[in-house]
Write an enzyme that holds these catalytic residues in place. Structure first.
Site, PDB file in Angstrom:
ATOM      1  N   GLU A  88       0.891  -1.171   0.000  1.00 20.95           N
ATOM      2  CA  GLU A  88       0.000   0.000   0.000  1.00 20.95           C
ATOM      3  C   GLU A  88       0.919   1.208   0.000  1.00 20.95           C
ATOM      4  O   GLU A  88       1.567   1.496   1.007  1.00 20.95           O
ATOM      5  CB  GLU A  88      -0.850   0.046   1.281  1.00 20.95           C
ATOM      6  CG  GLU A  88      -1.767  -1.135   1.493  1.00 20.95           C
ATOM      7  CD  GLU A  88      -3.008  -1.056   0.645  1.00 20.95           C
ATOM      8  OE1 GLU A  88      -3.228  -0.047  -0.033  1.00 20.95           O
ATOM      9  OE2 GLU A  88      -3.766  -2.042   0.657  1.00 20.95           O
ATOM     10  N   CYS A 112      -2.135   9.113   2.791  1.00 23.99           N
ATOM     11  CA  CYS A 112      -1.778   8.582   1.471  1.00 23.99           C
ATOM     12  C   CYS A 112      -2.837   8.884   0.433  1.00 23.99           C
ATOM     13  O   CYS A 112      -2.535   9.128  -0.723  1.00 23.99           O
ATOM     14  CB  CYS A 112      -1.562   7.085   1.573  1.00 23.99           C
ATOM     15  SG  CYS A 112      -2.924   6.278   2.405  1.00 23.99           S
ATOM     16  N   GLU A 114       4.179  13.354  -4.912  1.00 24.00           N
ATOM     17  CA  GLU A 114       3.491  13.297  -3.629  1.00 24.00           C
ATOM     18  C   GLU A 114       4.263  14.147  -2.619  1.00 24.00           C
ATOM     19  O   GLU A 114       5.455  13.922  -2.397  1.00 24.00           O
ATOM     20  CB  GLU A 114       3.433  11.852  -3.138  1.00 24.00           C
ATOM     21  CG  GLU A 114       2.677  11.728  -1.829  1.00 24.00           C
ATOM     22  CD  GLU A 114       2.671  10.309  -1.278  1.00 24.00           C
ATOM     23  OE1 GLU A 114       3.725   9.649  -1.317  1.00 24.00           O
ATOM     24  OE2 GLU A 114       1.603   9.878  -0.822  1.00 24.00           O
TER      25      GLU A 114
HETATM   26  P1  NAD Z   1       8.462   5.102   4.292  1.00 22.13           P
HETATM   27  O1  NAD Z   1       8.307   4.279   3.089  1.00 22.13           O
HETATM   28  O2  NAD Z   1       9.662   5.926   4.431  1.00 22.13           O
HETATM   29  O3  NAD Z   1       8.398   4.204   5.621  1.00 22.13           O
HETATM   30  C1  NAD Z   1       7.405   3.230   5.808  1.00 22.13           C
HETATM   31  C2  NAD Z   1       7.994   2.090   6.615  1.00 22.13           C
HETATM   32  O4  NAD Z   1       9.053   1.510   5.859  1.00 22.13           O
HETATM   33  C3  NAD Z   1       8.598   2.536   7.944  1.00 22.13           C
HETATM   34  O5  NAD Z   1       8.336   1.557   8.930  1.00 22.13           O
HETATM   35  C4  NAD Z   1      10.087   2.586   7.641  1.00 22.13           C
HETATM   36  O6  NAD Z   1      10.894   2.358   8.774  1.00 22.13           O
HETATM   37  C5  NAD Z   1      10.231   1.452   6.645  1.00 22.13           C
HETATM   38  N1  NAD Z   1      11.393   1.630   5.780  1.00 22.13           N
HETATM   39  C6  NAD Z   1      11.980   2.792   5.399  1.00 22.13           C
HETATM   40  N2  NAD Z   1      13.068   2.533   4.635  1.00 22.13           N
HETATM   41  C7  NAD Z   1      13.187   1.193   4.537  1.00 22.13           C
HETATM   42  C8  NAD Z   1      14.105   0.319   3.888  1.00 22.13           C
HETATM   43  N3  NAD Z   1      15.141   0.777   3.187  1.00 22.13           N
HETATM   44  N4  NAD Z   1      13.905  -1.019   3.988  1.00 22.13           N
HETATM   45  C9  NAD Z   1      12.859  -1.501   4.699  1.00 22.13           C
HETATM   46  N5  NAD Z   1      11.980  -0.731   5.353  1.00 22.13           N
HETATM   47  C10 NAD Z   1      12.122   0.606   5.265  1.00 22.13           C
HETATM   48  O7  NAD Z   1       7.142   5.962   4.357  1.00 22.13           O
HETATM   49  P2  NAD Z   1       6.734   7.008   5.462  1.00 22.13           P
HETATM   50  O8  NAD Z   1       7.515   8.256   5.245  1.00 22.13           O
HETATM   51  O9  NAD Z   1       6.784   6.372   6.798  1.00 22.13           O
HETATM   52  O10 NAD Z   1       5.196   7.234   5.104  1.00 22.13           O
HETATM   53  C11 NAD Z   1       4.831   8.050   4.066  1.00 22.13           C
HETATM   54  C12 NAD Z   1       4.495   7.259   2.824  1.00 22.13           C
HETATM   55  O11 NAD Z   1       3.590   6.221   3.126  1.00 22.13           O
HETATM   56  C13 NAD Z   1       3.791   8.098   1.795  1.00 22.13           C
HETATM   57  O12 NAD Z   1       4.298   7.812   0.515  1.00 22.13           O
HETATM   58  C14 NAD Z   1       2.348   7.663   1.887  1.00 22.13           C
HETATM   59  O13 NAD Z   1       1.597   7.859   0.740  1.00 22.13           O
HETATM   60  C15 NAD Z   1       2.494   6.231   2.229  1.00 22.13           C
HETATM   61  N6  NAD Z   1       1.288   5.730   2.906  1.00 22.13           N
HETATM   62  C16 NAD Z   1       0.478   4.913   2.190  1.00 22.13           C
HETATM   63  C17 NAD Z   1      -0.699   4.436   2.757  1.00 22.13           C
HETATM   64  C18 NAD Z   1      -1.608   3.523   1.979  1.00 22.13           C
HETATM   65  O14 NAD Z   1      -2.435   2.857   2.570  1.00 22.13           O
HETATM   66  N7  NAD Z   1      -1.475   3.439   0.689  1.00 22.13           N
HETATM   67  C19 NAD Z   1      -1.024   4.792   4.062  1.00 22.13           C
HETATM   68  C20 NAD Z   1      -0.162   5.626   4.778  1.00 22.13           C
HETATM   69  C21 NAD Z   1       1.004   6.078   4.176  1.00 22.13           C
END
Ligand code: NAD
Length: 495
Positions: A265, A300, A398
């Site tokens: 997601e 999101c 975004e």
């Molecule tokens: P992110 O991708 O940076 O982090 C999400 C998760 O991934 C965190 O737990 C983080 O620690 C982990 N992560 C980060 N880098 C990683 C790596 N190299 N390897 C493995 N895991 C890693 O996103 P964010 O900044 O926490 O959240 C914002 C993003 O999430 C936005 O793009 C938003 O649109 C998306 N989002 C989507 C939904 C949905 O349901 N589609 C809901 C909420 C947020």
């Protein structure tokens, strides 16, 4: 709703749990390291939290596998799992103040949202899956008369769940509720910006009667703990919510390890299309504002692009700009605040960077400044840019912050083409008083959810997820169980 002073006094009494939760116990990271989680309203350290790495993820996965193989959860009668999960839902409700405060202090979310939406919503979703799981039947396949073939849903095994910070507890529950109801064991990694509610949830789950090892929480950094879950050879499936860039990394982790399932997601750049046949422009403007500025735009499915038909563009933009300027930005513990801070200084810089870009490629119509810098918090004004050209940065990327990009269109076909001109496809909204147009346009939009005459509609009863680079697979509804079970066919030959 409690007063600001009451919430402040309750907040002073909150004692965050800061250790990993593995195999039913709170433990330090194997190397004893920790990281700091910051209160985004003050910029001050809220807690020092165990920094799980691959050794800790491995401990958690081994505990999860042992629990799964032992069967006290995975092979328990669905009615038993229901009873335990209902108890957990009750415990979430009993501890609603504490959990609301943890998400507000850690993630900067409005207490008026966490205490009325996130935490009660989390309990409700858990309850919904608990209630559902003992009412699902398998199938008998329509084979020839000589055979009997049954189709059953089997738990997958060990599920890794990696979630973001914008709805810390609720995003975790979206994954945990169907995963646990189906009988899986889970290793959850909350975001490093907001790990505290998940660590407390793990304790409550143990109190509810979840067997040791069934739910493990490893706090830590994405490239360390997150990556270790993605690459672990004994994780059967990863469910991820977060950015598209990191989602793609999980596909890579799976490809180079054990080909685990990966369900994503990811991000969005959702459009809100407002047609000139709308009579109640005030109501549509209220929704447009809610669609982008809730949770400081860190949603999101936020309607971050507003596409307005040219005949009403000026008067609609005026309404939107006036409302944006009137939003009260302030301490999220104050129930009178309507927008809190951005989650982190890194994210604040990112939003301010997009505001700078907007100043060079569009017209600043409202906001555009950092606020309350004297508090040390990461506050920014609700910001509206108009005259955003199709194909420009603000139309494509975004921001994940309180920034609305407004463009105008002439025809219905133009509106659809502009809305679909994005690599994302999470959500879209259509405002029209013409029912035929509502049908036509909603069918033509490439999005997982289209909301007609509202924004960002969702409920536990309906699937949520995206198309294109917003990801695939669905959270919520019974369809989510497809991610946490596999179908097994068993043949009974008759000859
Ligand atoms: P992110 O991708 O940076 O982090 C999400 C998760 O991934 C965190 O737990 C983080 O620690 C982990 N992560 C980060 N880098 C990683 C790596 N190299 N390897 C493995 N895991 C890693 O996103 P964010 O900044 O926490 O959240 C914002 C993003 O999430 C936005 O793009 C938003 O649109 C998306 N989002 C989507 C939904 C949905 O349901 N589609 C809901 C909420 C947020």
């Amino acid at each position: 709703m409690r007063s600001h002073a009451e919430w402040q006094s309750l907040a002073a009494g909150v004692r965050p749990r800061t250790q990993l939760f593995i195999d039913g116990s709170s433990v330090a990271a194997a190397d004893g390291e920790a990281f700091e989680t910051i209160n985004p309203s003050t910029g001050l350290v809220l807690a020092s939290v165990a920094r799980g790495k691959s050794e800790d993820v491995d401990r958690a996965v081994r505990a999860a596998r042992r629990a799964f193989d032992a069967g006290s959860w995975s092979r328990a009668a669905p009615t038993h799992r229901k009873t335990v999960l209902l108890r957990l839902a009750d415990l979430i409700r009993t501890h609603a103040d504490e959990l609301s405060l943890l998400d507000t202090l850690d993630g900067g979310k409005l207490i008026s949202d966490t205490s009325t939406i996130d935490i009660p919503g989390s309990a409700g979703i858990l309850q919904w899956y608990a209630e559902a799981i003992d009412k699902l039947y398998g199938e008998v396949a329509p084979t020839g008369p000589g055979d009997l073939a049954i189709v059953t849903r089997e738990a997958l095994g060990v599920v890794g769940a990696v979630v973001p910070w914008n709805y810390p507890l609720e995003m975790a529950i979206w994954k945990l509720a169907p995963a646990l109801a189906a009988g899986n064991s889970v290793v959850l990694k909350p975001a490093e910006e907001s790990p505290l509610s998940a660590l407390r949830l793990a304790e409550l789950a143990a109190e509810a009667g979840l067997p040791d090892g069934v739910l493990n929480v490893v706090s830590g950094l994405g490239p360390e703990a997150g990556r270790a879950i993605g690459e672990h050879p004994d994780v059967d499936s990863v469910v991820f919510t977060g950015s598209t860039a990191v989602g793609k990394m999980f596909l890579g982790y799976a490809a180079t390890s054990n080909m685990k399932q990966v369900w994503l997601e990811c991000g969005g750049k959702s459009s809100n299309l407002v047609f000139d046949d709308v009579e109640d422009l005030d109501a549509a403007a209220d929704k447009a504002i809610a669609g982008i500025f809730s949770c400081a735009g860190q949603v999101c499915s936020a309607n971050s692009r507003l596409l307005v038909q040219s005949g009403i563009a000026d008067e609609f933009l005026q309404r939107v700009a006036d409302r944006a300027a009137g939003i009260r930005v302030g301490d999220p513990l104050d129930p009178a605040s309507e927008m809190g801070p951005i989650v982190s200084s890194a994210q604040l810089d990112r939003v301010l960077g997009y505001i700078a870009t907007g100043n060079s490629e569009a017209t600043l119509t409202s906001g555009g400044q950092r606020l309350h810098a004297e508090t040390g918090g990461y506050f920014v004004q609700p910001t509206v840019f108009s005259g955003v050209a199709p194909g420009s940065t603000l139309a494509r990327e975004e921001v994940f912050g309180p920034l609305l990009a407004v463009s105008t269109f002439d025809t219905e076909a133009d509106a659809i083409a502009m809305a679909n001109a994005t690599e994302y496809g999470l959500a879209a909204s259509v405002f029209t008083d013409n029912i035929r147009r509502a049908h036509r346009v909603s069918r033509a939009l490439h999005a997982g959810t289209v909301s007609v005459n509202t924004v960002d509609a969702l409920d536990v009863t309906t699937p949520f997820g995206g198309v294109k680079q917003s990801g695939y697979g669905r959270d919520l509804s019974l369809h989510a169980l497809d991610k946490f079970t596999s179908l097994k066919t068993t043949w009974f030959a008759n000859s």
